[in-house]
Design a protein around this motif. Structure first.
Motif, short mmCIF file in Angstrom:
data_model
loop_
_atom_site.label_atom_id
_atom_site.label_comp_id
_atom_site.label_asym_id
_atom_site.label_seq_id
_atom_site.Cartn_x
_atom_site.Cartn_y
_atom_site.Cartn_z
N GLY A 10 0.80 -1.22 0.00
CA GLY A 10 0.00 0.00 0.00
C GLY A 10 0.83 1.27 0.00
N ARG A 11 2.08 1.22 -0.43
CA ARG A 11 2.97 2.38 -0.40
C ARG A 11 3.59 2.57 -1.79
NH1 ARG A 11 5.07 3.42 4.86
NH2 ARG A 11 7.21 3.67 4.07
N VAL A 12 3.47 3.79 -2.32
CA VAL A 12 4.03 4.14 -3.62
C VAL A 12 5.42 4.72 -3.43
CG1 VAL A 12 3.79 5.65 -5.63
CG2 VAL A 12 1.77 4.53 -4.66
N GLN A 13 6.35 4.28 -4.26
CA GLN A 13 7.72 4.79 -4.22
C GLN A 13 7.97 5.62 -5.47
OE1 GLN A 13 10.36 4.30 -1.81
NE2 GLN A 13 11.16 5.98 -3.07
N ALA A 14 8.21 6.92 -5.31
CA ALA A 14 8.47 7.80 -6.44
C ALA A 14 9.96 8.07 -6.55
CB ALA A 14 7.71 9.12 -6.27
N ASN A 15 10.53 7.74 -7.72
CA ASN A 15 11.93 8.00 -7.99
C ASN A 15 12.02 9.13 -9.01
OD1 ASN A 15 12.68 5.66 -6.41
ND2 ASN A 15 12.00 4.41 -8.13
N ILE A 16 12.40 10.32 -8.54
CA ILE A 16 12.40 11.52 -9.38
C ILE A 16 13.85 11.92 -9.65
CG2 ILE A 16 11.50 13.84 -9.65
CD1 ILE A 16 9.33 11.76 -9.09
N GLU A 17 14.18 12.06 -10.94
CA GLU A 17 15.53 12.44 -11.31
C GLU A 17 15.50 13.51 -12.39
OE1 GLU A 17 18.58 9.07 -11.39
OE2 GLU A 17 16.72 8.04 -11.98
N GLY A 18 16.64 14.20 -12.54
CA GLY A 18 16.80 15.14 -13.64
C GLY A 18 16.53 16.57 -13.24
N PRO A 19 17.32 17.51 -13.76
CA PRO A 19 17.15 18.93 -13.39
C PRO A 19 15.86 19.54 -13.90
CG PRO A 19 18.75 18.69 -15.16
CD PRO A 19 18.45 17.30 -14.67
N GLU A 20 15.21 18.93 -14.89
CA GLU A 20 13.97 19.50 -15.42
C GLU A 20 12.74 19.01 -14.68
OE1 GLU A 20 13.85 21.86 -17.78
OE2 GLU A 20 16.05 21.83 -17.70
N SER A 21 12.89 18.07 -13.76
CA SER A 21 11.73 17.56 -13.04
C SER A 21 11.19 18.59 -12.06
CB SER A 21 12.09 16.27 -12.29
OG SER A 21 12.28 15.20 -13.18
N PRO A 43 3.40 9.52 -2.25
CA PRO A 43 4.43 8.50 -2.13
C PRO A 43 5.17 8.55 -0.81
CG PRO A 43 4.56 9.61 -4.26
CD PRO A 43 3.61 10.40 -3.41
N VAL A 44 5.90 7.50 -0.55
CA VAL A 44 6.73 7.43 0.65
C VAL A 44 7.73 8.58 0.66
CG1 VAL A 44 8.42 6.03 1.89
CG2 VAL A 44 6.51 4.91 0.70
N GLY A 45 7.82 9.29 1.79
CA GLY A 45 8.78 10.38 1.93
C GLY A 45 8.36 11.68 1.28
N TRP A 46 7.17 11.74 0.71
CA TRP A 46 6.68 12.96 0.06
C TRP A 46 6.22 13.93 1.14
CZ3 TRP A 46 7.35 12.56 -5.13
CH2 TRP A 46 6.86 13.58 -5.95
N ARG A 47 6.81 15.12 1.22
CA ARG A 47 6.53 16.02 2.34
C ARG A 47 5.25 16.82 2.15
NH1 ARG A 47 12.56 18.41 3.93
NH2 ARG A 47 13.49 16.36 4.35
N THR A 48 4.96 17.18 0.90
CA THR A 48 3.73 17.93 0.62
C THR A 48 3.04 17.30 -0.57
OG1 THR A 48 4.79 19.45 -0.92
CG2 THR A 48 4.85 20.05 1.42
N ASP A 49 1.94 17.89 -1.02
CA ASP A 49 1.25 17.35 -2.18
C ASP A 49 2.02 17.55 -3.47
OD1 ASP A 49 -0.85 16.41 -0.74
OD2 ASP A 49 -2.19 18.10 -1.14
N ALA A 50 2.96 18.52 -3.48
CA ALA A 50 3.68 18.84 -4.70
C ALA A 50 5.18 18.58 -4.54
CB ALA A 50 3.43 20.28 -5.10
N TYR A 51 5.79 18.20 -5.64
CA TYR A 51 7.24 18.05 -5.68
C TYR A 51 7.79 19.25 -6.43
CZ TYR A 51 11.82 16.44 -7.32
OH TYR A 51 13.15 16.34 -7.62
N GLN A 52 8.73 19.96 -5.81
CA GLN A 52 9.39 21.07 -6.47
C GLN A 52 10.88 20.73 -6.62
OE1 GLN A 52 7.67 23.45 -7.72
NE2 GLN A 52 5.72 23.09 -6.66
N GLU A 53 11.53 21.47 -7.50
CA GLU A 53 12.96 21.24 -7.72
C GLU A 53 13.74 21.43 -6.42
OE1 GLU A 53 11.31 23.38 -11.37
OE2 GLU A 53 11.06 23.43 -9.20
#
Length: 482
Positions: free
Chosen positions: A447-458, A471-481
């Motif tokens: 029941g846990r999603v793992q998001a692997n985010i890479e790259g300077p444009e993400s 996802p696991v370790g996601w601090r807020t609803d949005a991921y910022q650079e």
């Protein structure tokens, strides 16, 4: 109705005149090319009509249709095509894998004709073993083999003295208007099966195509044609099933003719590399495609987009609705890099190249109201850094897949109201921006999603009202650079 302006379609009509090929001397077991040609010429000269291939076994070389003629292959008829090169000469104007040449054309061919048809419940069988197959060009990819600086009239390949030829397609009306193909079964093709080239107004209804085990045995390829309806057809192929193409690279850019306004509905794709494939010849651009109410059963990829850095053009406004899939591969696959075999070092993602006239694009893709009973991966995107896949929407879907999502070079992807069951919890995003998961339920191990985010444009990767919430370790609803 299509979600874009499109002409209305009607079944063509022909004068009440039927010429049986036996009236022109055709006999079972004897090559009937001349008799079939004589019947077509007679019907055309009289103002049109039907040329009848009656029940029985028949053999022919290339058949060339003329305006206002319906070639009717009756139930119980089996029309087999010759494997001898002499039966396809002289060379005719055609397009091979997106490059214009003079070569064998097609088993059933037409050029600059209007109001033509191939109908009936009979069976067409591709070329027998012989020089046609043995002399096919294998030295290189077509754009490197054909001298593109020469006029098309000088690009002649008809196999004289054992020289290579380009395999004939099965049915290929070229520069024709008001084309109707209905009911026939195609077996044992040498190459692509039904291929309208530079046509306007094409209806393909109730055909069956079988080419499993035949390399490059595509089912239906719509090539730089417009206003096309495909319905009630079943394809079971050695390559892609329903395919949209628009020319390759520099030669395709020179011609610059799109494929546009295409509807595919109430069809079945069985075995094949892709159920509905856009590309990889994209130079003239493929736009306004509407696929709805279809079933993909045991196909590899359900929705397939493919192009290459030097192929040019691209695809846009591609809409897929109310589909059911049971796949041996991926639900959605976009590949813009290709392989070293075809494009050399351009198949390497990095370094990013400067965009030019040969840089392709894919944008504005909508997948809505779909059920995927099984797939190896749900979404797999391989864009190119200088031209990312742009604006992909998946909405109202129930999807079961072994793996979740892997995407590189992506700008704008939304999954909305989607239920996903997967054996893997991993989302892999590389240089992906503007990604929204809105009301997505992830049924994954633990029941846990793992998001692997890479790259300077993400960046700008958001989860809204999802389960799990993020996802696991996601601090807020949005991921910022970082």
């Amino acid at each position: 109705m299509a979600p874009f302006p499109m002409r209305s379609f009607r079944k063509p009509s022909f004068p009440d005149r039927t010429i049986d090929i036996r009236e022109e001397g055709a006999q079972p077991g004897v090559k009937a090319t001349e008799a079939i040609h004589a019947a077509i010429v007679k019907a055309h000269a009289a103002g049109g009509g039907t040329v009848l291939i009656p029940a029985g076994d028949w053999l022919s070389g290339r058949i060339t249709l003329k305006s206002n003629v319906n070639l009717h292959v009756a139930q119980g008829a089996r029309l087999r095509f010759s494997g001898e090169l002499a039966d396809y000469r002289p060379a005719v104007f055609t397009r091979h894998e997106g490059v214009e040449v003079m070569s064998l054309g097609a088993c059933i061919y037409a050029l600059d004709a209007d109001n033509i048809a191939v109908t009936g419940r009979g069976t067409l069988l591709g070329p027998e073993d012989g020089p046609v197959k043995r002399q096919m060009m294998t030295q290189d990819v077509v754009e490197r083999f054909v001298p593109l600086d020469k006029p098309v009239a000088e690009r002649v390949y008809e196999g004289q003295g054992g020289a290579p030829i380009f395999l004939p397609m099965f049915i290929s009306p070229t520069r024709c208007t008001n084309v109707y193909i209905e009911g026939v079964t195609l077996e044992q093709t040498a190459f692509w099966n039904i291929v309208p080239v530079y046509c306007d107004g094409v209806v393909i209804r109730g055909v069956t195509v079988n080419s499993v085990g035949i390399p490059r045995g595509d089912g239906i390829d719509i090539e730089s044609s417009r206003n096309v309806l495909i319905e009630y057809s079943t394809l079971n192929n050695g390559d892609d099933c329903f395919t949209l193409k628009a020319g390759r690279g520099r030669d395709g850019r020179r011609v610059n003719r799109p494929t546009e306004n295409v509807v595919i509905r109430h069809c079945l794709a069985k075995q094949g590399h892709g159920a509905v494939t856009v590309g990889s010849e994209t130079a003239g651009v493929i736009r306004n495609l509407y696929v709805h109410d279809c079933v993909f059963d045991d196909t590899d990829v359900g929705i397939r987009l493919k192009t290459r850095r030097p192929r040019a053009g691209g695809g846009e406004n591609l809409i897929y609705e109310r589909l059911r899939m049971r796949l041996s591969g991926k639900m959605f696959r976009c590949d813009m890099l290709g392989s070293v075999t075809y494009v050399g070092e351009l198949a390497n993602r990095l370094p990013a190249r400067d965009a030019n006239e040969l840089t392709p694009f894919f944008r504005d893709v909508t997948i809505r109201d779909v059920v995927v009973e099984g797939a190896t991966r749900i979404i797999h995107v391989t864009g190119i850094p200088e031209s990312p896949l742009t604006n992909l929407l998946v909405e109202n879907a129930r999807i079961r897949g072994e793996l979740l999502i892997t995407a590189a070079d992506l700008r704008g992807m939304t999954l909305r109201n989607v239920q996903i069951e997967s054996q893997s919890p991993e989302l892999n995003l590389l240089d992906a921006r503007g990604v929204l998961f809105d009301r997505v339920t992830f049924d994954v191990p633990g029941g846990r999603v793992q998001a692997n985010i890479e790259g300077p444009e993400s960046g700008d990767i958001r989860f809204h009202d999802c389960r799990p919430a993020r996802p696991v370790g996601w601090r807020t609803d949005a991921y910022q650079e970082p």
